[in-house]
Design an enzyme around this catalytic site. Structure first.
Site, mmCIF file in Angstrom:
data_model
loop_
_atom_site.group_PDB
_atom_site.id
_atom_site.type_symbol
_atom_site.label_atom_id
_atom_site.label_comp_id
_atom_site.label_asym_id
_atom_site.label_seq_id
_atom_site.Cartn_x
_atom_site.Cartn_y
_atom_site.Cartn_z
ATOM 1 N N GLU A 148 -12.322 -17.337 43.319
ATOM 2 C CA GLU A 148 -13.646 -17.824 42.915
ATOM 3 C C GLU A 148 -14.622 -17.115 43.860
ATOM 4 O O GLU A 148 -14.715 -17.463 45.030
ATOM 5 C CB GLU A 148 -13.678 -19.342 43.044
ATOM 6 C CG GLU A 148 -14.672 -19.983 42.111
ATOM 7 C CD GLU A 148 -16.008 -20.153 42.779
ATOM 8 O OE1 GLU A 148 -16.823 -19.205 42.675
ATOM 9 O OE2 GLU A 148 -16.208 -21.189 43.402
ATOM 10 N N CYS A 158 -22.521 -20.513 45.075
ATOM 11 C CA CYS A 158 -22.186 -19.293 44.339
ATOM 12 C C CYS A 158 -22.767 -19.324 42.931
ATOM 13 O O CYS A 158 -22.828 -18.304 42.272
ATOM 14 C CB CYS A 158 -20.684 -19.075 44.322
ATOM 15 S SG CYS A 158 -19.799 -20.542 43.864
ATOM 16 N N GLU A 201 -26.580 -11.096 46.246
ATOM 17 C CA GLU A 201 -26.517 -12.557 46.232
ATOM 18 C C GLU A 201 -27.362 -13.035 47.420
ATOM 19 O O GLU A 201 -27.029 -12.753 48.580
ATOM 20 C CB GLU A 201 -25.057 -13.008 46.371
ATOM 21 C CG GLU A 201 -24.851 -14.434 45.985
ATOM 22 C CD GLU A 201 -23.377 -14.849 45.986
ATOM 23 O OE1 GLU A 201 -22.547 -14.158 46.609
ATOM 24 O OE2 GLU A 201 -23.069 -15.878 45.374
ATOM 25 N N LYS A 204 -6.507 -22.802 55.102
ATOM 26 C CA LYS A 204 -7.388 -22.405 56.201
ATOM 27 C C LYS A 204 -8.829 -22.662 55.780
ATOM 28 O O LYS A 204 -9.381 -21.947 54.958
ATOM 29 C CB LYS A 204 -7.224 -20.924 56.557
ATOM 30 C CG LYS A 204 -7.945 -20.593 57.866
ATOM 31 C CD LYS A 204 -8.332 -19.144 58.015
ATOM 32 C CE LYS A 204 -9.603 -18.784 57.278
ATOM 33 N NZ LYS A 204 -10.829 -19.469 57.757
HETATM 34 P P1 ADP Z 1 -18.959 -16.248 53.446
HETATM 35 O O1 ADP Z 1 -19.681 -14.950 53.560
HETATM 36 O O2 ADP Z 1 -19.526 -17.199 52.492
HETATM 37 O O3 ADP Z 1 -18.597 -16.854 54.777
HETATM 38 P P2 ADP Z 1 -16.311 -15.214 53.285
HETATM 39 O O4 ADP Z 1 -15.669 -14.582 52.121
HETATM 40 O O5 ADP Z 1 -16.579 -14.360 54.479
HETATM 41 O O6 ADP Z 1 -17.620 -15.881 52.727
HETATM 42 O O7 ADP Z 1 -15.474 -16.466 53.786
HETATM 43 C C1 ADP Z 1 -14.791 -17.369 52.950
HETATM 44 C C2 ADP Z 1 -13.487 -17.759 53.627
HETATM 45 O O8 ADP Z 1 -12.719 -16.572 53.804
HETATM 46 C C3 ADP Z 1 -13.632 -18.373 55.019
HETATM 47 O O9 ADP Z 1 -12.618 -19.355 55.198
HETATM 48 C C4 ADP Z 1 -13.400 -17.200 55.923
HETATM 49 O O10 ADP Z 1 -12.917 -17.577 57.197
HETATM 50 C C5 ADP Z 1 -12.311 -16.461 55.150
HETATM 51 N N1 ADP Z 1 -12.178 -15.035 55.481
HETATM 52 C C6 ADP Z 1 -13.153 -14.155 55.777
HETATM 53 N N2 ADP Z 1 -12.621 -12.938 56.013
HETATM 54 C C7 ADP Z 1 -11.269 -13.050 55.851
HETATM 55 C C8 ADP Z 1 -10.151 -12.160 55.945
HETATM 56 N N3 ADP Z 1 -10.317 -10.876 56.264
HETATM 57 N N4 ADP Z 1 -8.922 -12.652 55.714
HETATM 58 C C9 ADP Z 1 -8.735 -13.939 55.381
HETATM 59 N N5 ADP Z 1 -9.737 -14.830 55.277
HETATM 60 C C10 ADP Z 1 -10.992 -14.397 55.504
#
Ligand code: ADP
Length: 491
Positions: free
Chosen positions: A262, A296, A393, A186
Site C-alpha cells: 500500500e 496516502c 506527494e 516492525k
Molecule cells: P515515510 O516516508 O512515510 O516514513 P517510509 O516508506 O520511509 O515512509 O516508511 C514506512 C515504513 O517503512 C516505516 O516503518 C519505516 O521504518 C520502514 N522503512 C523505511 N525504509 C526501509 C527499508 N529500507 N527497509 C525496511 N523498512 C523500511
C-alpha cells in the site's frame, strides 16, 4: 525534556517501551534504545528498545513455531480471541488515543476516530476468518473430484508507517491472525507506542505467545533485510512510500515471497461546475487537511472547473482561516503538527519550488517560529501540470489548486501520474458520475464523498500505488494459499 506519558493514562501498563517477542517484553540484546518524541513539542516521551537483525531472526523463528498450533485451531476459536481483543481496544480508546496523539501529533478527536477504525478491522476479520471457503470443481473424468482449499500462507512480516499508527497494523494483523498466520511486525520508529499498546491488549485478550511479535527498531534497513529475505517468512505486507515499497519487493524476490503493498498516492479531487459547493467544501477540507495532510489518500491535486474557480478559492480560504494548529493537549486545536522537522522541511521545499515555478500563494506558505513541527495551512493557486508539485506527494496541509475547462481534460489531468490510489470528484450529473468513475485509473473513487475508508471496503491502489487490497471480503486473500486436491479412484 522527558515527559511522563504513563501518568496521563488510566491504565499505565499500556505504555510499553520494550519490544514484544514470544509474549515477553524484551530489551535489545545490547541494551540500545531510541527516543520517541511528541511532534508538537519536541519532548522525548519514550525510550524504546532498538532491536537489530539477530532478534528479528529470533522473532521469525518463534512466529513459525507459534503458528503450527494456531493454524490447527478452529476459525471460531481464533475469532473468539480477536473479538475479545476488539472489545478491549474499544474499552481502552481514551488511553490509546492519548498514546497515539502523543507520538503522532494528531488531535485527540482524530486519534479516537482512528482507534475505532482500527478496532473495526479486528472485528471484521474475526468474522471473515470464519468464511474462508473452498470449491468443489467438476472434472472431466468420472472417477475424479477436484477440490480447492485455502490455507494460511505462513509467517507474515509487516512493516507499517507513522501516519496511522494503529489502523495500518490492525488491517494487516487482523486478517493474518484470523486465518491462522503469525506475524512479525516492525512499526515505524516515530510511532512504536501504539503498536506496543495493541500487543499488550492482544495478550490480555488471550492471544497465545509468539503469534504477534513487535520488533521495535530505528534500524529499518537491518530489520527490513531480515524480514524480506528470511526463508520462514512467506509474505510481506507493507504500507509506506513507493521507493521503499519497490526496494522491499526487490528484496522479497530472492525467496519469492508474496507481497502486498500500500504505497504512495497523488490523489486528484475534481470539482465540476455543476457541483454543490456546500457539499464540496467539507469534503475537500476532510480530504486535504485530515491528519494535517499526512495520508496516502490526501487530496494532492485539487482540480476546479473554470466557472467556479474563484468562488472555490474564496470559500476554501475562509474555511482554512478558522483552523487552529496546536498540540493534542490543547483542546482548541483543530489540526496537529507534521511528524518531524524533516517533514516540515520537505513540505516547505515543495511549496518554495512551486512558487519559483509560478504558483501564487493564496494563504500560508511560511515557516512558523516556536517549538513543534508545525506548518501552516497553505493554498497555492495558478498551478499547472508542468510544475514539479503536480507529480509530488505533498504530505502536508498544502492545497494545490489547478483549473480545467472540460470533463475530458479533467480526467486526463487526473490520470497523468504513475500513482493510482484514490481519486474524488464532485458533480450533480448522473451520467458524469458513471463515466468519470470508470475513466479514473484509481483503486478507489469517491463520488460526492471523500470519507471513503472503512473496514468493509477494499482499500488499495492501481499502478505504482501498490498491489493487493486491505479490508473487505478480499482482505483475507493475501494471507491465504490455494491448494488444489485431486481425489482419484472415486468410481
Ligand atoms: P515515510 O516516508 O512515510 O516514513 P517510509 O516508506 O520511509 O515512509 O516508511 C514506512 C515504513 O517503512 C516505516 O516503518 C519505516 O521504518 C520502514 N522503512 C523505511 N525504509 C526501509 C527499508 N529500507 N527497509 C525496511 N523498512 C523500511
Amino acid at each position: 525534556m522527558t515527559v511522563q506519558l504513563a501518568d496521563q493514562l488510566s491504565d499505565p501498563n499500556l505504555f510499553r517501551q520494550q519490544a514484544y517477542i514470544n509474549g515477553q517484553w524484551k530489551n535489545a540484546d545490547n541494551g540500545d534504545t531510541f527516543a520517541v518524541m511528541d511532534p508538537a513539542t519536541g519532548n522525548v516521551i519514550a525510550q524504546v528498545a532498538n532491536l537489530g537483525a539477530s532478534q528479528t531472526v529470533t522473532a521469525i523463528e518463534i512466529a513459525d513455531q507459534a503458528m503450527r498450533k494456531w493454524r490447527l485451531q478452529t476459525a471460531k476459536s481464533r475469532a473468539d480471541i480477536l473479538e475479545s481483543w476488539y472489545q478491549l481496544i474499544l474499552l481502552n480508546t481514551e488511553d490509546l488515543a492519548i498514546i497515539m496523539s502523543a507520538e503522532q501529533g494528531k488531535t485527540l478527536a482524530e486519534s479516537r476516530g482512528e482507534i475505532s477504525y482500527s478496532a473495526s478491522f479486528i472485528k471484521w476479520f474475526a468474522e471473515e476468518g470464519k468464511r474462508v471457503y473452498g470449491d468443489v470443481i467438476p472434472l472431466a473424468q468420472s472417477d475424479r473430484r477436484g477440490i480447492a482449499i485455502k490455507q494460511p500462507i505462513g509467517v507474515v512480516a509487516a512493516i507499517t508507517p507513522w501516519n496511522f499508527p494503529s489502523a495500518m497494523i490492525s488491517r494487516k494483523v487482523g486478517p493474518a491472525l484470523s486465518v491462522g498466520c503469525a506475524v512479525v511486525l516492525k512499526p515505524a520508529a516515530e510511532t512504536p507506542l501504539s503498536a506496543l499498546a495493541l500487543a499488550e491488549l492482544g495478550e490480555r485478550a488471550g492471544l497465545p505467545a509468539g503469534l504477534l511479535n513487535i520488533v521495535t527498531s530505528e534500524d529499518a534497513v537491518a530489520v527490513g533485510a531480515v524480514l524480506t529475505t528470511h526463508a520462514l517468512v512467506k509474505k510481506l505486507t507493507f504500507t509506506g512510500s513507493t521507493p521503499v515499497g519497490k526496494l522491499l519487493m526487490a528484496q522479497c524476490a530472492s525467496t519469492v515471497k508474496r507481497t502486498s503493498m500500500e504505497l504512495g498516492g497523488n490523489a486528484p479531487i475534481i470539482v465540476f461546475d455543476d457541483a454543490d459547493l456546500d457539499l464540496v467544501m467539507p469534503g475537500v477540507i476532510n480530504a486535504k487537511f485530515r491528519n494535517s495532510g499526512q495520508t496516502c489518500i490526501s487530496a494532492n491535486r485539487i482540480l476546479v472547473q473554470k466557472g467556479i474557480y474563484q468562488e472555490f478559492i474564496e470559500r476554501l480560504s475562509a474555511a482554512v482561516a478558522e483552523f487552529d494548529f496546536g498540540a493534542y493537549t490543547d483542546k482548541s486545536s483543530s489540526h496537529g503538527p507534521l511528524i518531524t522537522a524533516k517533514a516540515v522541511e520537505n513540505v516547505h521545499a515543495k511549496v518554495k519550488k512551486a512558487i519559483e515555478q509560478g504558483a501564487t500563494v493564496v494563504c500560508g506558505g511560511q515557516l512558523s517560529d516556536g517549538p513543534g513541527h508545525f506548518y501552516p495551512a497553505t493554498i497555492l493557486g495558478n498551478l499547472n501540470s508542468d510544475m514539479s508539485i503536480f507529480q509530488e506527494e505533498i504530505f502536508g496541509p498544502v492545497a494545490a489548486i489547478y483549473s480545467f475547462d472540460t470533463e475530458q481534460q479533467a480526467v486526463e489531468i487526473a490520470n497523468d501520474t504513475p500513482f493510482g490510489l484514490a481519486a474524488y470528484f464532485y458533480t450533480e450529473n448522473m451520467r458524469r458520475c458513471w463515466k468519470v468513475s470508470e475513466a479514473l485509473e484509481y483503486g478507489m473513487v469517491g463520488v460526492n464523498e471523500t470519507a471513503i475508508s472503512a473496514e468493509v471496503v477494499p482499500f488499495g491502489g492501481f499502478k505504482e500505488s501498490g498491489q493487493g487490497r486491505e479490508g473487505s471480503k478480499y482482505g483475507v486473500d493475501d494471507y491465504l494459499e490455494i491448494k488444489y486436491i485431486c481425489m482419484g479412484n472415486v468410481d
